[in-house]
Design a protein around this motif. Structure first.
Motif, short mmCIF file in Angstrom:
data_model
loop_
_atom_site.label_atom_id
_atom_site.label_comp_id
_atom_site.label_asym_id
_atom_site.label_seq_id
_atom_site.Cartn_x
_atom_site.Cartn_y
_atom_site.Cartn_z
N TYR A 1 9.83 6.15 0.25
CA TYR A 1 9.66 5.52 -1.07
C TYR A 1 9.57 6.57 -2.17
N CYS A 2 8.93 7.71 -1.89
CA CYS A 2 8.86 8.80 -2.88
C CYS A 2 10.26 9.27 -3.27
N VAL A 3 11.11 9.44 -2.28
CA VAL A 3 12.48 9.91 -2.52
C VAL A 3 13.25 8.90 -3.36
N GLN A 4 13.14 7.62 -3.01
CA GLN A 4 13.83 6.57 -3.77
C GLN A 4 13.39 6.56 -5.23
N TYR A 5 12.09 6.61 -5.43
CA TYR A 5 11.53 6.50 -6.78
C TYR A 5 11.86 7.72 -7.63
N TYR A 6 11.67 8.92 -7.07
CA TYR A 6 11.90 10.15 -7.84
C TYR A 6 13.38 10.34 -8.17
N SER A 7 14.27 9.97 -7.25
CA SER A 7 15.71 10.19 -7.46
C SER A 7 16.21 9.49 -8.72
N ILE A 8 15.51 8.44 -9.13
CA ILE A 8 15.88 7.72 -10.35
C ILE A 8 15.06 8.21 -11.54
N SER B 1 4.63 11.24 4.32
CA SER B 1 5.49 11.18 5.50
C SER B 1 5.85 9.73 5.78
N GLY B 2 6.84 9.55 6.65
CA GLY B 2 7.23 8.21 7.07
C GLY B 2 7.69 7.36 5.91
N LEU B 3 7.19 6.14 5.86
CA LEU B 3 7.61 5.18 4.84
C LEU B 3 7.21 5.63 3.43
N ILE B 4 6.04 6.24 3.30
CA ILE B 4 5.61 6.72 1.98
C ILE B 4 6.58 7.77 1.45
N LEU B 5 7.02 8.69 2.30
CA LEU B 5 7.97 9.72 1.89
C LEU B 5 9.30 9.10 1.49
N THR C 1 0.83 -1.21 0.00
CA THR C 1 0.00 0.00 0.00
C THR C 1 0.86 1.26 0.00
N GLU C 2 1.92 1.26 0.83
CA GLU C 2 2.81 2.43 0.90
C GLU C 2 3.58 2.63 -0.41
N VAL C 3 4.02 1.52 -1.00
CA VAL C 3 4.75 1.61 -2.27
C VAL C 3 3.84 2.14 -3.37
N LEU C 4 2.61 1.62 -3.43
CA LEU C 4 1.66 2.08 -4.43
C LEU C 4 1.34 3.56 -4.24
N ALA C 5 1.19 3.98 -2.99
CA ALA C 5 0.92 5.39 -2.70
C ALA C 5 2.07 6.27 -3.18
N ALA C 6 3.31 5.84 -2.95
CA ALA C 6 4.48 6.63 -3.35
C ALA C 6 4.56 6.76 -4.87
N VAL C 7 4.30 5.66 -5.58
CA VAL C 7 4.33 5.71 -7.04
C VAL C 7 3.26 6.67 -7.55
#
Length: 446
Positions: free
Chosen positions: A130-137, A124-128, A45-51
């Protein structure tokens, strides 16, 4: 110039069908990432939210800065219609370098502020994380996408949507393949990279599309990509058109930002459901946008030739075709109501949120169809200032009040999609009324 009747069903579909297939490739890139990562074993759920959050932000950047494609396409189509295409031989290369410069500026200025940017989306938290990981690439594919878009604009202005379709389909296919390989891994060969794998898959597909676009424009057209001076006078017109579209698209993405920000604030299951809903909505939007692209291309051509009767007939035919397509999309969505959500997530709470709202997305299809068709026609005519004003009015006097009022009454995701419905109603109504007011007297007097 082709002797084929440009208003024939065959010619419209010659332009629209490839544009349609090319158009859905972009949402497929984001939707595939969402569908694949939404089924990872941990923190789905958190990964999907970040994407969903990052996809929304990247779409905002691409739509804002990718508007030079529409401006370039409109100018080339108008010169094509006037049979003066040789007069703008230096413009395409200048427009492409302008696009690349803009994309590099955005890349450099956003990288240091990734966490702050996505915190504004209430991540925030885990969702944030994952957002940073995904966007950085993913952000490194931004210049590649804008380069590809500019090439697509050149082809479309020359009344050719076939080669952009080929590039887009290959890119989407490679993205899907790489998603499964890099997200889940291959035992003994490639480790499972989860959300980072999805980002690398998209980046790889964007790189391939840029290379293919470069090769095709060099071998399939007479367009030179060698930068030559002086600056072509039409570049300033292109920049002016693009600036109006920039402002317009900022307003557009304010609506998308508010939608995702409110949904994120309601909780992880809400933004995950919103990610599914917006991906399906964008898919249908780009699907219908194939005929809007045909409208863009042909409207510029007819305006350049001062053929107002054909322009009027074009609007009628494209409206009819788009409504038929939207009806088909509504039927398919109704038949596959719940299975569509299950493609993206198996989480019961997420699917419950999705199924409660999906009917609104279905009912919006005819509104979407008319708004996108006339949007394409106005872009082809170079009416970017009016498009800017309509979108800003729809956003600030339609979407924004609707979402805040709905939120005040505790409607949550219903508030988001009621706001989207109001937004599209204002957009479609304003464009249709203005077009009829301007061109019906010209046609009646001819």
């Amino acid at each position: 110039m082709s002797k084929t009747n440009p208003l024939s069903f065959k010619n419209i579909n010659r332009l629209a069908v490839p544009a349609l297939l090319a158009g859905i490739a972009e949402p497929i890139l984001s939707a595939t990432d969402a569908a694949v990562v939404g089924n990872v074993p941990e923190h789905a759920t958190e990964v999907l939210a970040a994407v969903g959050i990052v996809g929304s932000f990247l779409s905002a950047l691409i739509w804002i800065l990718g508007q030079t494609r529409s401006a370039l396409q409109a100018i080339i189509a108008q010169y094509y219609g006037a049979d003066k295409i040789n007069e703008i031989s230096t413009l395409p290369a200048q427009a492409i370098y302008f696009n690349i410069l803009l994309s590099v500026i955005i890349l450099v200025t956003t990288l240091p502020f990734i966490e702050a940017i996505f915190s504004l989306y209430n991540a925030s938290g885990l969702i944030l994380d994952y957002c940073v990981q995904y966007y950085s690439i993913r952000v490194w594919g931004f210049p590649l996408t804008l380069f590809t878009f500019a090439i697509f604009g050149i082809f479309r202005g020359l009344q050719n949507t076939f080669w952009p379709m080929v590039v887009a389909i290959i890119g989407a296919g490679v993205n899907i393949l790489l998603d499964f390989i890099l997200v889940y891994g291959i035992d003994g060969y490639i480790p499972a990279m989860q959300i980072e794998g999805a980002a690398y898959a998209s980046l790889g597909a964007q790189g391939l599309m840029a290379v293919l676009s470069l090769i095709l424009v060099l071998i399939k057209t007479d367009v030179s990509l060698k930068l030559k001076f002086p600056i072509h006078p039409e570049l300033w017109r292109l920049v002016g058109m693009a600036l109006n579209l920039f402002v317009r698209t900022i307003a557009l993405n304010l609506a998308l930002y508010l939608a995702n920000s409110f949904a994120t604030d309601y909780g992880a299951s809400y933004i995950a459901a919103q990610t599914i809903l917006i991906n399906i909505w964008l898919f249908s939007a780009f699907f219908i946008d194939g005929y809007a692209a045909a409208g863009n291309i042909l409207a510029g051509r007819f305006l350049g030739a001062k053929d107002y009767k054909s322009l009027w007939e074009l609007s009628k035919k494209l409206s009819k075709y788009s409504l038929i397509i939207s009806g088909g999309l509504m039927l398919l969505s109704a038949i596959f109501y719940e299975p569509l959500g299950l493609i993206f997530s198996k989480e019961p709470e997420v699917i419950a949120r999705f199924t409660a709202l999906f009917f609104v997305v279905i009912l919006m299809q005819p509104l979407n169809a008319l708004a996108f068709i006339f949007d394409g026609i106005f872009k082809g005519m170079g009416e970017m200032k009016y498009l800017r004003n309509v979108l800003m009015a729809a956003t600030f006097f339609g979407f924004v009040p609707a979402i805040f009022i709905g939120d005040y009454f505790g409607l949550k995701l219903y508030a988001v999609w009621i706001a989207f419905s109001v937004w599209m109603l204002v957009r479609s109504g304003a464009l249709i009324l203005n077009f009829r007011k301007r061109f019906r007297p010209k046609v009646a007097g001819s």
